[in-house]
Design a protein around this motif. Structure first.
Motif, PDB file in Angstrom:
ATOM      1  N   ASP A 647       0.837  -1.212   0.000  1.00  0.00           N
ATOM      2  CA  ASP A 647       0.000   0.000   0.000  1.00  0.00           C
ATOM      3  C   ASP A 647       0.864   1.251   0.000  1.00  0.00           C
ATOM      4  OD1 ASP A 647      -2.382  -1.361  -0.074  1.00  0.00           O
ATOM      5  OD2 ASP A 647      -2.679  -1.360   2.101  1.00  0.00           O
ATOM      6  N   ARG A 648       1.945   1.247   0.809  1.00  0.00           N
ATOM      7  CA  ARG A 648       2.822   2.416   0.861  1.00  0.00           C
ATOM      8  C   ARG A 648       3.495   2.661  -0.486  1.00  0.00           C
ATOM      9  NH1 ARG A 648       4.447   0.004   5.712  1.00  0.00           N
ATOM     10  NH2 ARG A 648       6.555  -0.465   4.938  1.00  0.00           N
ATOM     11  N   LEU A 649       3.703   1.612  -1.229  1.00  0.00           N
ATOM     12  CA  LEU A 649       4.345   1.734  -2.536  1.00  0.00           C
ATOM     13  C   LEU A 649       3.342   1.961  -3.662  1.00  0.00           C
ATOM     14  CD1 LEU A 649       6.956  -1.154  -2.182  1.00  0.00           C
ATOM     15  CD2 LEU A 649       7.455   1.300  -2.204  1.00  0.00           C
ATOM     16  N   GLY A 650       2.061   2.043  -3.327  1.00  0.00           N
ATOM     17  CA  GLY A 650       1.042   2.248  -4.350  1.00  0.00           C
ATOM     18  C   GLY A 650       0.583   0.973  -5.016  1.00  0.00           C
ATOM     19  N   ASN A 651       0.768  -0.175  -4.338  1.00  0.00           N
ATOM     20  CA  ASN A 651       0.387  -1.490  -4.863  1.00  0.00           C
ATOM     21  C   ASN A 651       0.891  -1.706  -6.292  1.00  0.00           C
ATOM     22  OD1 ASN A 651      -1.235  -3.032  -2.861  1.00  0.00           O
ATOM     23  ND2 ASN A 651      -2.450  -1.134  -2.860  1.00  0.00           N
ATOM     24  N   PRO A 652       2.211  -1.697  -6.474  1.00  0.00           N
ATOM     25  CA  PRO A 652       2.755  -1.942  -7.821  1.00  0.00           C
ATOM     26  C   PRO A 652       2.419  -3.359  -8.271  1.00  0.00           C
ATOM     27  CG  PRO A 652       4.495  -2.016  -6.165  1.00  0.00           C
ATOM     28  CD  PRO A 652       3.275  -1.526  -5.460  1.00  0.00           C
ATOM     29  N   PRO A 653       1.825  -3.516  -9.455  1.00  0.00           N
ATOM     30  CA  PRO A 653       1.409  -4.859  -9.894  1.00  0.00           C
ATOM     31  C   PRO A 653       2.547  -5.879  -9.910  1.00  0.00           C
ATOM     32  CG  PRO A 653       0.432  -3.175 -11.283  1.00  0.00           C
ATOM     33  CD  PRO A 653       1.411  -2.472 -10.407  1.00  0.00           C
ATOM     34  N   LEU A 654       3.747  -5.446 -10.298  1.00  0.00           N
ATOM     35  CA  LEU A 654       4.851  -6.396 -10.394  1.00  0.00           C
ATOM     36  C   LEU A 654       5.038  -7.170  -9.098  1.00  0.00           C
ATOM     37  CD1 LEU A 654       7.359  -7.439 -12.021  1.00  0.00           C
ATOM     38  CD2 LEU A 654       8.661  -5.706 -10.809  1.00  0.00           C
ATOM     39  N   TRP A 655       4.917  -6.493  -7.971  1.00  0.00           N
ATOM     40  CA  TRP A 655       5.119  -7.147  -6.689  1.00  0.00           C
ATOM     41  C   TRP A 655       3.808  -7.645  -6.073  1.00  0.00           C
ATOM     42  CZ3 TRP A 655      10.033  -8.126  -5.803  1.00  0.00           C
ATOM     43  CH2 TRP A 655      11.008  -7.299  -6.349  1.00  0.00           C
ATOM     44  N   ALA A 656       2.705  -6.918  -6.304  1.00  0.00           N
ATOM     45  CA  ALA A 656       1.448  -7.248  -5.627  1.00  0.00           C
ATOM     46  C   ALA A 656       0.785  -8.497  -6.192  1.00  0.00           C
ATOM     47  CB  ALA A 656       0.494  -6.059  -5.712  1.00  0.00           C
ATOM     48  N   VAL A 657       0.916  -8.710  -7.492  1.00  0.00           N
ATOM     49  CA  VAL A 657       0.229  -9.833  -8.123  1.00  0.00           C
ATOM     50  C   VAL A 657       0.648 -11.160  -7.488  1.00  0.00           C
ATOM     51  CG1 VAL A 657       0.108 -11.186 -10.250  1.00  0.00           C
ATOM     52  CG2 VAL A 657      -0.258  -8.714 -10.314  1.00  0.00           C
ATOM     53  N   ALA A 658       1.949 -11.370  -7.315  1.00  0.00           N
ATOM     54  CA  ALA A 658       2.426 -12.651  -6.774  1.00  0.00           C
ATOM     55  C   ALA A 658       1.906 -12.888  -5.365  1.00  0.00           C
ATOM     56  CB  ALA A 658       3.950 -12.676  -6.785  1.00  0.00           C
ATOM     57  N   LEU A 659       1.848 -11.834  -4.547  1.00  0.00           N
ATOM     58  CA  LEU A 659       1.364 -12.007  -3.178  1.00  0.00           C
ATOM     59  C   LEU A 659      -0.135 -12.331  -3.170  1.00  0.00           C
ATOM     60  CD1 LEU A 659       2.424 -11.901  -0.270  1.00  0.00           C
ATOM     61  CD2 LEU A 659       1.521  -9.565  -0.141  1.00  0.00           C
ATOM     62  N   HIS A 660      -0.900 -11.657  -4.007  1.00  0.00           N
ATOM     63  CA  HIS A 660      -2.350 -11.966  -4.071  1.00  0.00           C
ATOM     64  C   HIS A 660      -2.571 -13.373  -4.624  1.00  0.00           C
ATOM     65  CE1 HIS A 660      -4.095  -8.249  -2.691  1.00  0.00           C
ATOM     66  NE2 HIS A 660      -3.329  -7.536  -3.507  1.00  0.00           N
ATOM     67  N   TRP A 661      -1.725 -13.795  -5.549  1.00  0.00           N
ATOM     68  CA  TRP A 661      -1.862 -15.162  -6.065  1.00  0.00           C
ATOM     69  C   TRP A 661      -1.612 -16.177  -4.953  1.00  0.00           C
ATOM     70  CZ3 TRP A 661      -3.818 -18.256  -9.469  1.00  0.00           C
ATOM     71  CH2 TRP A 661      -3.261 -19.513  -9.708  1.00  0.00           C
ATOM     72  N   SER A 662      -0.585 -15.946  -4.149  1.00  0.00           N
ATOM     73  CA  SER A 662      -0.330 -16.840  -3.013  1.00  0.00           C
ATOM     74  C   SER A 662      -1.482 -16.788  -2.022  1.00  0.00           C
ATOM     75  CB  SER A 662       0.978 -16.433  -2.314  1.00  0.00           C
ATOM     76  OG  SER A 662       2.076 -16.584  -3.177  1.00  0.00           O
ATOM     77  N   GLY A 663      -2.004 -15.587  -1.774  1.00  0.00           N
ATOM     78  CA  GLY A 663      -3.143 -15.468  -0.873  1.00  0.00           C
ATOM     79  C   GLY A 663      -4.352 -16.215  -1.389  1.00  0.00           C
ATOM     80  N   LEU A 664      -4.570 -16.164  -2.692  1.00  0.00           N
ATOM     81  CA  LEU A 664      -5.683 -16.900  -3.286  1.00  0.00           C
ATOM     82  C   LEU A 664      -5.499 -18.399  -3.099  1.00  0.00           C
ATOM     83  CD1 LEU A 664      -8.233 -17.048  -5.063  1.00  0.00           C
ATOM     84  CD2 LEU A 664      -6.724 -16.986  -7.067  1.00  0.00           C
ATOM     85  N   GLN A 665      -4.273 -18.890  -3.364  1.00  0.00           N
ATOM     86  CA  GLN A 665      -4.008 -20.313  -3.191  1.00  0.00           C
ATOM     87  C   GLN A 665      -4.246 -20.745  -1.743  1.00  0.00           C
ATOM     88  OE1 GLN A 665      -2.847 -22.522  -5.888  1.00  0.00           O
ATOM     89  NE2 GLN A 665      -3.867 -20.755  -6.782  1.00  0.00           N
ATOM     90  N   ALA A 666      -3.799 -19.923  -0.821  1.00  0.00           N
ATOM     91  CA  ALA A 666      -3.975 -20.249   0.598  1.00  0.00           C
ATOM     92  C   ALA A 666      -5.452 -20.251   0.976  1.00  0.00           C
ATOM     93  CB  ALA A 666      -3.208 -19.251   1.457  1.00  0.00           C
ATOM     94  N   ALA A 667      -6.192 -19.264   0.493  1.00  0.00           N
ATOM     95  CA  ALA A 667      -7.613 -19.182   0.820  1.00  0.00           C
ATOM     96  C   ALA A 667      -8.380 -20.363   0.241  1.00  0.00           C
ATOM     97  CB  ALA A 667      -8.186 -17.862   0.302  1.00  0.00           C
TER      98      ALA A 667
END
Length: 859
Positions: A647-667
């Motif tokens: 969020d502090r970095l403005g949610n740059p897609p390059l970094w945010a996408v991988a984390l949301h993908w992992s979060g999706l897998q975990a969920a």
């Protein structure tokens, strides 16, 4: 003048000299029209005497009279006598004159051998007279085939290439040294003694018997004196114009090559047999001469290490040598700086350079200690030392997972009157979310202004801009800049003062872009160039393992992980990645026991490493692994912290996408529907950011639809193949298999299972062949026999054996189905058939029978 080529002639002469002797005999003795005067020239040990002996034997066998000495004054000599004279360079002027007169007689047959030095006086006139008839036979070092032939003859068996290479390298091809060393190796095989000792002693006596000037010259070259007449003259106490004559004289002995180099075996003998005190006097004198002349003192100073030499001049030499070693990234730099302090240099002014040397050698504790000494008293040293200390401390703290502390150091440095913003700060600032500060640093020094355009300065600028662009610019541009930064540093290996190597950061960015080939290439080049020294070796291997795991190459990833582990204890940043790899590999292999063991390691690793931008990949693996073990509560604070950082970095897609993908897998794994929808929505919002983002967004949509029972086989297959193309091969196969299990149409189910198998079959790569990883053996997930296993109670097929092994490992039918890309119902049918075939009356009996068949124990 013509000459027999050294390699072939020497090879022949060393092998009894017969072929060359026969050729000379035919040309000189048998052909009346041929010139009757022949000169053989070569340094000591090149085979001149062997050749003359063989030639004399041929003439004797043909009935010719042979004489081996120069006739005395007024001594009559039959004109038909063949005169063969060795060591003509040792004859006095009178003997040379008589030999010249003899050679001038019509029909006289004269063969003489001599060294290339001395050539003046009567010998020069004699050689000139011989040259009127034909060129000399020039003998020199053996070529490698000649060495191999001689070693074969002396050792008595076919010599292996390693033995031939050893003899060739140590002797430089000198025939006499080849013979001595080969004989010593032969004796070692029979007696078990140390073969070099006898050769070393022999050479020591020969060196000691040389004229004083030659002996001192050899020793001077042995301790590292350059081929500089001024330096050698000052070292040996002779005029510079006399050095050339000494070099020729030494080369004529065969103990030195014509270009002034020392034969390795001779160098070894020099350093072993010359008294240590005398050698140290020369080394110290050489160091002081080079120090005064502004030349390199590295070789001489290394020779003084451990000698106990002290004093201002010696300390200055050690310091200068340490600087040279540091520029060349040599691990000996630390020893040289330590020796400078031991010789009397004040410690604090050297502390920053000692810190950098320790970091280069991989000793992070010492590096941080030395750097802290400077930072504790910044006013007592110059600005360059403070900047160096900050760079070292920041790099070590980043290795230890304290990137925020690295950023604090750079902030402090920027506030100092002698310094200013450093581009090295940008990766640390961006990695901890301080994007505005990073932008300000780039604005103050957009291209490293004020710095010389060195490779390191260029790499720092590319690294800073590349990392900044991962957040605010184009991922493709960022990846290009980071790979170019890594390429700039390869020639020098310099990356030790950076918070992370550009190769590792480029690979991480490439993974986030789905460009695994780029990641693999840049890391392979970094490993080959030893980029970053020892401190970065494990980092590069671990990121290589991460790339391999994403490709679905589990065996290769395990091999690389093992190679990295062989280096000893990991620093926190590397330990976090190693633990994440262990968890990720176990999860993908369906290895519950391995997953539990890896999780215990991961719990400790994640506690020791605060969240930063470059740890999102391992954090994502741990988030998914935690969900598999119902340990979401343990990682949730770190996941929240990671999202706050983004969020502090403005949610740059390059970094945010991988984390949301992992979060999706975990969920999905934990059945948290609302959380899965949240991550899927975030992925949809960033789907246009690039190929990777689009692939995972499409996969997330199809995964959730499949879980809801709405399976579009074509869309699922396209999404699975999209994941595979984006570097998520295992996930692509799992998506297809999960959807197949929930597919109501049998044809579509089989098509999806075939897709899953195809994706999985195409992912495994051979183990890495770079460095130690090449020795690791592939690790198979399930052992499948080529034939059915027979037992008194019946037989089971290969597929049933796979199912049996996984049943005994404690997996549910659903988990086994996911592992083997079949449905849970099919697993149940396999178990029922095995139970019937084995005659098992109960579940306990079935397990007992299965353990007998597959040799496993129920957990």
């Amino acid at each position: 003048m013509t000459a027999v080529q050294a390699g072939s002639a020497a090879s022949d002469s060393a092998l009894a000299g017969a072929p060359v002797a026969r050729r000379l005999y035919r040309e000189v003795a048998a052909d009346p029209a041929a010139p009757r005067r022949v000169a053989v020239v070569g340094p000591g040990g090149s085979g001149k005497s062997v050749l003359l002996d063989a030639l004399a034997a041929l003439h004797t066998a043909a009935g010719d009279d042979v004489r081996r000495e120069v006739p005395g004054p007024d001594e009559p000599v039959d004109p038909t006598v063949v005169l063969i004279v060795d060591d003509a360079h040792e004859l006095d002027e009178a003997a040379l004159s008589r030999l010249r007169d003899r050679a001038a007689q019509p029909g006289a047959r004269v063969v003489l051998a001599h060294r290339p030095w001395p050539r003046g006086g009567g010998l020069g006139a004699l050689i000139s007279a011989f040259g009127a008839g034909r060129g000399p036979v020039v003998l020199g070092p053996l070529d490698r085939p000649g060495v191999a032939a001689r070693v074969n003859l002396l050792v008595g068996e076919r010599a292996g290439p390693e033995l031939v290479d050893l003899v060739f390298e140590q002797t430089g091809g000198s025939p006499v040294l080849v013979d001595r060393l080969a004989a010593a190796l032969r004796d070692e095989r029979s007696s078990g003694g140390e073969p070099p000792a006898a050769v070393v002693r022999q050479l020591g006596y020969e060196i000691d018997a040389q004229p004083d000037g030659v002996r001192e010259l050899l020793l001077g070259r042995g301790v590292g004196a350059p081929l500089d007449p001024d330096v050698l003259g000052a070292l040996l106490g002779v005029a510079p114009d006399e050095v050339g004559e000494l070099l020729e004289q030494a080369a004529a002995t065969g103990l030195m090559t014509p270009d002034g180099g020392l034969v390795p075996l001779v160098r070894h003998a020099l350093l072993r047999t010359i008294p240590a005190a005398h050698r140290q006097v020369l080394q110290r004198r050489l160091a002081e001469i080079q120090l005064d002349a502004g030349g390199s003192v590295l070789v001489a100073a290394r020779g003084l290490l451990g000698s106990g030499a002290t004093g201002t001049r010696v300390a200055a030499a050690f310091e200068r040598a340490g600087d040279e070693a540091l520029r060349e990234c040599l691990p000996v730099a630390g020893d040289l700086f330590d020796a400078a302090v031991g010789a009397g240099a004040p410690p604090l002014p050297l502390a920053a350079r000692r810190a950098e040397a320790a970091l280069l050698a991989g000793d992070l504790d010492t590096a941080l200690l030395r750097a802290d000494q400077v930072l504790a008293e910044p006013a007592a040293v110059d600005g360059d030392a403070v900047e160096r200390a900050v760079a070292v401390a920041a790099a070590v703290l980043a290795h230890r997972g304290l990137l925020s502390r690295s950023a604090e150091l750079y902030r402090w440095l920027a506030a100092q009157p002698f310094a200013g913003p450093s581009l090295l700060a940008v990766p640390a600032l961006v990695g901890t979310g301080a994007i505005d500060e990073a932008r300000a640093v780039l604005g103050t020094s957009p291209n490293g202004a004020g710095q010389a355009p060195t490779l390191l300065a260029g790499a720092e600028a590319l690294l800073a801009r590349g990392i900044h662009d991962t957040v605010t610019g184009s991922p493709t541009t960022a990846l290009s800049q980071l790979t170019r930064a890594a390429a700039l540093l390869q020639p020098s290996g310099r990356a030790t003062l950076l918070p992370d190597t550009p190769a590792a950061l480029a690979a991480l960015v490439a993974i986030h872009c789905g460009e695994l080939d780029v990641a693999r290439s840049v890391l392979a080049q970094a490993v080959a160039a030893e980029l970053g020294g020892r401190a970065a070796a494990a980092r590069h291997l671990l990121v290589q393992a991460l790339v391999a795991m994403h490709r679905g190459a589990g065996a290769q990833a395990r091999a690389l992980l093992q190679s990295a582990s062989d280096g000893g204890r990991f620093e926190p940043r590397d330990e976090l990645l190693a633990a994440a790899l262990e968890v990720g590999l176990a999860r993908r292999a369906g290895d519950l026991a391995g997953l539990l063991a890896g999780w215990q390691r991961a719990r400790e690793a994640i506690v020791r490493h605060p969240v930063d931008l470059y740890s999102l990949q391992p954090l994502g693996e741990l988030v998914v692994g935690a969900a598999r073990l119902n340990e979401q509560g343990w990682v949730q604070p770190y996941l929240d912290e990671a999202e706050a950082l983004l969020d502090r970095l403005g949610n740059p897609p390059l970094w945010a996408v991988a984390l949301h993908w992992s979060g999706l897998q975990a969920a999905i794994g934990s059945g948290a529907g609302a959380e899965a929808q949240r991550h899927a929505a975030a992925l949809d919002a960033m789907a246009g950011a690039g190929r990777y983002a689009g692939a995972v967004a499409a996969a997330g949509r199809e995964w959730l639809r499949s879980l809801a029972g709405d399976v579009d086989a074509d869309a699922v297959e396209a999404a699975a193949r999209g994941l595979h193309a984006a570097g998520l091969s295992w996930e692509g196969g799992r998506l297809a298999s999960q959807a197949a299990i929930r597919c109501r149409d049998r044809k579509s189910m089989n098509a999806l299972l075939g897709c899953a198998r195809a994706l999985q079959a195409g992912t495994e790569q051979p183990p890495a062949t770079t460095g130690d990883a090449g020795r690791a053996q592939p690790v198979r997930r399930v052992k499948v026999p080529e034939q059915a296993t027979e037992s008194p109670g019946g037989a089971i097929s290969g597929r049933e054996r796979e199912v049996a092994e996984l049943v005994l490992s404690g997996l549910t039918y659903k988990q086994i189905g996911e592992q083997l890309f079949i449905s849970a119902k099919t697993v149940e049918n396999h178990v029922a058939r095995m139970r019937q075939r084995l005659g098992s009356g109960s579940r306990g009996e079935l397990f007992a029978h299965l353990r007998m068949l597959v040799g496993e124990k129920q957990p």
